[in-house]
Design a protein around this motif. Structure first.
Motif, short mmCIF file in Angstrom:
data_model
loop_
_atom_site.label_atom_id
_atom_site.label_comp_id
_atom_site.label_asym_id
_atom_site.label_seq_id
_atom_site.Cartn_x
_atom_site.Cartn_y
_atom_site.Cartn_z
N HIS A 184 0.82 -1.21 0.00
CA HIS A 184 0.00 0.00 0.00
C HIS A 184 0.86 1.27 0.00
N PHE A 185 1.84 1.32 0.91
CA PHE A 185 2.65 2.53 1.03
C PHE A 185 3.64 2.69 -0.12
N ALA A 186 3.76 1.71 -0.98
CA ALA A 186 4.56 1.88 -2.19
C ALA A 186 3.89 2.86 -3.15
N ASN A 187 2.56 3.01 -3.02
CA ASN A 187 1.81 3.87 -3.93
C ASN A 187 1.07 5.01 -3.25
N HIS A 188 1.01 5.01 -1.93
CA HIS A 188 0.25 6.03 -1.20
C HIS A 188 1.07 6.51 -0.01
N ALA A 189 1.09 7.82 0.18
CA ALA A 189 1.84 8.39 1.30
C ALA A 189 1.19 8.05 2.64
N TYR A 190 -0.12 7.97 2.63
CA TYR A 190 -0.87 7.73 3.86
C TYR A 190 -1.92 6.65 3.60
N LEU A 191 -2.60 6.26 4.62
CA LEU A 191 -3.56 5.17 4.55
C LEU A 191 -4.62 5.40 3.49
N PHE A 192 -5.14 6.62 3.40
CA PHE A 192 -6.22 6.91 2.45
C PHE A 192 -5.78 7.84 1.33
N GLY A 193 -4.52 7.78 0.98
CA GLY A 193 -4.03 8.55 -0.15
C GLY A 193 -2.92 9.50 0.23
N GLY A 194 -3.07 10.76 -0.17
CA GLY A 194 -2.02 11.75 0.03
C GLY A 194 -2.19 12.62 1.24
N ARG A 195 -3.14 12.28 2.09
CA ARG A 195 -3.47 13.15 3.23
C ARG A 195 -3.56 12.34 4.53
N LEU A 196 -2.94 12.85 5.57
CA LEU A 196 -2.99 12.23 6.90
C LEU A 196 -4.42 12.23 7.43
N CYS A 197 -4.80 11.13 8.10
CA CYS A 197 -6.13 11.05 8.70
C CYS A 197 -6.02 10.31 10.04
N LEU A 198 -7.14 10.25 10.76
CA LEU A 198 -7.15 9.57 12.05
C LEU A 198 -6.78 8.09 11.92
N GLY A 199 -7.13 7.48 10.81
CA GLY A 199 -6.76 6.08 10.59
C GLY A 199 -5.25 5.88 10.63
N ASP A 200 -4.52 6.82 10.02
CA ASP A 200 -3.06 6.75 10.07
C ASP A 200 -2.56 6.82 11.50
N LEU A 201 -3.13 7.72 12.27
CA LEU A 201 -2.66 7.91 13.64
C LEU A 201 -2.96 6.69 14.51
N GLY A 202 -4.13 6.08 14.33
CA GLY A 202 -4.46 4.89 15.09
C GLY A 202 -3.55 3.73 14.73
N LEU A 203 -3.31 3.53 13.45
CA LEU A 203 -2.43 2.46 13.00
C LEU A 203 -0.99 2.75 13.40
N PHE A 204 -0.59 4.00 13.32
CA PHE A 204 0.76 4.41 13.69
C PHE A 204 1.09 4.03 15.12
N GLY A 205 0.17 4.29 16.04
CA GLY A 205 0.44 4.00 17.45
C GLY A 205 0.81 2.54 17.67
#
Length: 166
Positions: free
Chosen positions: A18-39
């Motif tokens: 996924h991250f080979a093609n997308h900077a963040y979980l849902f594309g090019g923009r940081l979201c709460l999903g990224d932060l939850g997964l990041f933790g």
């Protein structure tokens, strides 16, 4: 332990793709999903054994973790059609196949006052003591789902097997 380790290996493989093609979980923009997964993944990355495995097998995931330490403004969210090839397996195999059934069984055990619970997951039976935090977490996920207004969300959740748990 084997179930958890296998799940981590699958999640890392999915996210590496996924991250080979997308900077963040849902594309090019940081979201709460990224932060939850990041933790969760940040904590795992600091443990010597899974951290070494992550560095070896998932350098893109490690780069994503590093990027979230100082996130930059990004672009737009991607369309589901662009995200689906890599996020669908995450939702089907890990979220609907393991996490949500486990969460529902855990919450039921908390409500019943049980000291242990067992649940049949996609990878086989799993037993443990219930965790109050995760029962509250499931309630919050359900609350956020009930408040969601994206008309495409139900179709995605239905297609991936997640909807019935929410």
């Amino acid at each position: 332990a084997p179930l958890i380790e296998q799940s981590l290996e699958r999640v890392l493989a999915i996210l590496e793709s996924h991250f080979a093609n997308h900077a963040y979980l849902f594309g090019g923009r940081l979201c709460l999903g990224d932060l939850g997964l990041f933790g969760q993944l940040f904590q795992i990355s600091t443990d010597p054994t899974p951290g070494a495995m992550m560095r070896e097998r998932a350098p893109g995931v490690m780069a994503w973790i590093e990027s979230l330490l100082t996130p930059a403004p990004g672009g737009a969210f991607a369309a589901w059609d662009d995200l689906a090839p890599t996020l669908r397996p995450l939702l089907v195999d890990e979220i609907a196949g393991l996490f949500l059934p486990w969460s529902v069984a855990n919450a039921a055990a908390i409500e019943a006052g049980d000291e242990t619970f067992s649940v049949d997951l996609a990878d086989g039976p799993f037993s443990q003591t219930p965790q109050k935090y995760h029962a509250r977490s499931l309630a919050e996920i359900r609350r956020k789902y009930a408040a969601a207004t994206n008309p495409d969300l139900d179709a995605i959740l239905e297609e991936t097997g997640c909807l019935g748990y929410l």
